[in-house]
Scaffold this active site. Sequence first.
Site: not given
Lengths: 348, 348
Positions: A47, A70, A159, A165, A262, A268
């Site tokens: 803002e 805010c 891969a 890969s 990643e 993962a």
Amino acid sequence: MARAIAVSASALGVCTPNPPVGAVVLDAAGEVVGIGATEAPGGRHAEVVALDSAGDRARGGTIVVTLEPCDHHGRTGPCTSRIVAAGLARVVYAVSDPNPVASGGAGTLRREGVEVARADDDEVGAARSGPLRAWLHRQDHGRPLVTWKYAASLDGRVAAADGSSKWITGPVSRRHAHARRQEIDALVVGTGTLRADDPALTARTDDGRPAPRQPLRAVMGLSPVPADATVRGTDGRFRHLATRDPAEALGLLGEVSHVLVEGGPRLAGAFLAAGLVDEIDAYLAPLVLGAGRSAVSGAGVDTLAAAHGFRIRGTTVLGDDVHLCLTRPGLTRPATATTPTAPTRGPR
Amino acid sequence: MARAIAVSASALGVCTPNPPVGAVVLDAAGEVVGIGATEAPGGRHAEVVALDSAGDRARGGTIVVTLEPCDHHGRTGPCTSRIVAAGLARVVYAVSDPNPVASGGAGTLRREGVEVARADDDEVGAARSGPLRAWLHRQDHGRPLVTWKYAASLDGRVAAADGSSKWITGPVSRRHAHARRQEIDALVVGTGTLRADDPALTARTDDGRPAPRQPLRAVMGLSPVPADATVRGTDGRFRHLATRDPAEALGLLGEVSHVLVEGGPRLAGAFLAAGLVDEIDAYLAPLVLGAGRSAVSGAGVDTLAAAHGFRIRGTTVLGDDVHLCLTRPGLTRPATATTPTAPTRGPR
């Protein structure tokens, strides 16, 4: 509001722990006279940036802002005071501030005689699922939003059998993924990926140079990170998260809003098994390998009914590849990645 | 021409070894007065179906047809004679007949005083990549077009760790896949899939009943097919291809134009390794399994540079899943599957 949301993307990867907000100031005649996004911590809120560039033209005008202004004295003064001082007649905002310390701005403004309106439901939805979503997720859940990103063949291999890969996906996908790295706060890989690839984990521009916005680079796992690992870099933005527990790792990252996981497959799998994957960015190449490392292992699923379920939010063809955006059921996000824009500091 | 291509889809799975052709007859004023598609072998060609329904209204009119009208006496008389007898003034066709026995129709018609024109390049392209493409592939390569179809999780698994696989994809994907079964000539699975699933391999309608068009059902491999295997059925449309060699298996299927390879992983790998996958239909569910059977094994790829490469021709969201259409580089196909239409025998 669409313009305020678009400009807020320029604050991603810069403003954390503050929210990436966008603001547009219109003069009394409805002309755009100021635009702004949240600056780095200690800098101005959206803002204020927009009002600074509007100057006296803001008097009697309107400010459109993605988050309720805010109402507290943090490192900067409350935005509500600046709005009143600028003589604005009207405030339109999309998302109510969920932070009890900063909220109450709408009420304060009304008491000061400023007309305050909520954006319509579609605009509120777009603001919630756009650049603000990771910060809102942190407010709601006390932990950052986690996006798992992977690049695989059609048959889910990251891969080939001999470990090769680079590169499964093409240059358009890789450019897209590097742009995404500029929009998040921290990027995590496992020690296995560290050993296999010695990755830099930096966000790079099309010509291979470091991008202006860089996430924290984190390696998770109990194995030591060699002193000469490329990921350490020289900018002090490296962290070793010495734990096998994804929730603990997120805690070690501090007050970040958006974390990108990643890889590799075990990392993962650990985040999935812990229920800590909120979004998936899948880059699929039109290749079939039939052997080699799969994108995920150890996700804790032994039967189909126990599969980790997501929702497809969008599909985009990127060069020869396809990019799938998914979320956990119940979460939303834009169907395509935010395109990073140059930080905008007022109208040009 | 778009309408002629659309109607030709109704001949798929019915007309082989003849080409699935579509024809539209316009009267002298340009009104549609007849529509037709190739009937089953021994039945009428598309031109004749369309002319029969047009009757005298064809005189002085135009026929638009996806393939050059045939000029030979097969089981039916040459279409060129019927066109001349019907008094048509003009023929527009898309694809030249590559079959030396049947070609020459355009020349014959011109000698008979009929104006003959080729469709424009876009229309020719659409006709070549549409329902005719499998038949054209057989004419060009001496073997059927092969589409590999699979349904997998995001990470490329076709079953969970305990073998459960029903259903990875949702009802919209399954309905789509059953519609595709009606458009092909033969469907092949391996003996491993036979043992694991005892599949029916029939094309079924939304309510689970057998569809009007049924492909040949083939099991490939040296293991015997049990006498009580569901795939045998009672309609005589079952074949056991007792070989491990994909090229030999295609030869054993006879004069088919379009073969769908439905799995399992080893069969897909064998067709890929033999260079005999022309198209891929990938149905990806928004699930992550992290363990279980992968979509392909034994595809003969040991390093990334040797990956089997395809091109994405289209992506379609099907319910909760995404469907990817791919082809070998150089081949084309519609971005979305042909929607089966009820066989059309003249205007309704």
